[in-house]
Design a protein around this motif. Structure first.
Motif, PDB file in Angstrom:
ATOM      1  N   LEU A 151       0.941  -1.323  -0.010  1.00 20.56           N
ATOM      2  CA  LEU A 151       0.038   0.278   0.137  1.00 20.56           C
ATOM      3  C   LEU A 151       1.094   1.273   0.059  1.00 20.56           C
ATOM      4  O   LEU A 151       0.750   2.247  -0.769  1.00 20.56           O
ATOM      5  N   ILE A 152       1.867   1.281   0.802  1.00 18.53           N
ATOM      6  CA  ILE A 152       2.859   2.254   0.717  1.00 18.53           C
ATOM      7  C   ILE A 152       3.572   2.627  -0.551  1.00 18.53           C
ATOM      8  O   ILE A 152       3.308   3.801  -1.039  1.00 18.53           O
ATOM      9  N   LEU A 153       4.154   1.335  -0.904  1.00 21.06           N
ATOM     10  CA  LEU A 153       4.750   1.423  -2.409  1.00 21.06           C
ATOM     11  C   LEU A 153       3.779   2.083  -3.474  1.00 21.06           C
ATOM     12  O   LEU A 153       4.375   2.967  -4.360  1.00 21.06           O
ATOM     13  N   VAL A 193      12.628  11.721  -4.477  1.00 23.40           N
ATOM     14  CA  VAL A 193      13.753  11.568  -3.341  1.00 23.40           C
ATOM     15  C   VAL A 193      12.962  10.874  -2.173  1.00 23.40           C
ATOM     16  O   VAL A 193      13.639   9.899  -1.651  1.00 23.40           O
ATOM     17  N   ALA A 194      11.809  11.418  -1.926  1.00 22.31           N
ATOM     18  CA  ALA A 194      11.085  10.822  -0.568  1.00 22.31           C
ATOM     19  C   ALA A 194      10.657   9.286  -1.191  1.00 22.31           C
ATOM     20  O   ALA A 194      10.581   8.252  -0.372  1.00 22.31           O
ATOM     21  N   SER A 195      10.333   9.020  -2.068  1.00 19.20           N
ATOM     22  CA  SER A 195      10.082   7.753  -2.837  1.00 19.20           C
ATOM     23  C   SER A 195      11.335   6.738  -2.875  1.00 19.20           C
ATOM     24  O   SER A 195      11.105   5.450  -2.129  1.00 19.20           O
ATOM     25  N   VAL A 196      12.436   7.326  -3.111  1.00 22.30           N
ATOM     26  CA  VAL A 196      13.662   6.402  -2.985  1.00 22.30           C
ATOM     27  C   VAL A 196      13.924   6.340  -1.568  1.00 22.30           C
ATOM     28  O   VAL A 196      14.173   4.787  -1.036  1.00 22.30           O
ATOM     29  N   ILE A 197      13.819   7.032  -0.628  1.00 31.08           N
ATOM     30  CA  ILE A 197      14.178   7.044   0.818  1.00 31.08           C
ATOM     31  C   ILE A 197      12.953   5.746   1.380  1.00 31.08           C
ATOM     32  O   ILE A 197      13.386   4.859   2.099  1.00 31.08           O
ATOM     33  N   ILE A 198      11.732   6.039   1.030  1.00 26.54           N
ATOM     34  CA  ILE A 198      10.660   4.976   1.205  1.00 26.54           C
ATOM     35  C   ILE A 198      11.203   3.756   0.858  1.00 26.54           C
ATOM     36  O   ILE A 198      10.981   2.685   1.730  1.00 26.54           O
ATOM     37  N   PHE A 252      12.908  -2.043   1.694  1.00 25.61           N
ATOM     38  CA  PHE A 252      13.514  -3.029   1.104  1.00 25.61           C
ATOM     39  C   PHE A 252      14.850  -3.417   1.749  1.00 25.61           C
ATOM     40  O   PHE A 252      15.031  -4.621   1.907  1.00 25.61           O
ATOM     41  N   LEU A 253      15.533  -2.541   2.108  1.00 27.94           N
ATOM     42  CA  LEU A 253      17.018  -2.855   2.626  1.00 27.94           C
ATOM     43  C   LEU A 253      16.924  -3.812   3.940  1.00 27.94           C
ATOM     44  O   LEU A 253      17.667  -4.849   4.227  1.00 27.94           O
ATOM     45  N   PRO A 254      15.917  -3.528   4.882  1.00 26.72           N
ATOM     46  CA  PRO A 254      15.970  -4.721   6.009  1.00 26.72           C
ATOM     47  C   PRO A 254      15.677  -5.870   5.454  1.00 26.72           C
ATOM     48  O   PRO A 254      16.041  -6.822   6.238  1.00 26.72           O
TER      49      PRO A 254
END
Length: 116
Positions: A51-53, A101-106, A111-113
């Protein structure tokens, strides 16, 4: 409510989407969204993460489309170079950059964890 007009408005909107896909930056955002969707399927995201993505991708793509519309209206209203026309276009482009930029951070926070 005129049903015919109502359905015609959808055709206009779809035509606008197809027109916008001619823009290089929008195509970049669409390809990026496709990569995110593929990565999301392989990563096994939760419903909340999807939903967030989806919201973030829609905001970036929608903002890019508004930016393109603003650029066209400014070009129509001010075909000659004018400082205010440039500022309007730059501000609209800046709004897209903020969302991107905000979308990349989100995306990284989601994904990283899961990957490391």
């Amino acid at each position: 409510m005129n049903v015919s007009k109502f359905f015609k408005s959808f055709n206009y909107a779809i035509e606008g989407i197809f027109t916008a896909t001619k823009e290089q930056n929008l195509r970049f955002h669409l390809v990026s969204a496709l990569v995110v969707v593929i990565a999301g399927f392989y990563t096994g995201l939760s419903t909340t993460e999807w939903l967030i993505l989806i919201l973030v991708m829609a905001l970036v793509i929608g903002t890019e489309m508004v930016n393109s519309a603003i650029e066209r209206v400014v070009d129509l209203a001010s075909p000659e170079i004018h400082p205010l026309a440039k500022q309007a276009k730059d501000i609209a482009a800046g709004a897209v950059l903020v969302f991107a930029v905000a979308s990349v951070i989100i995306g990284l926070l989601i994904f990283l964890p899961k990957w490391f």
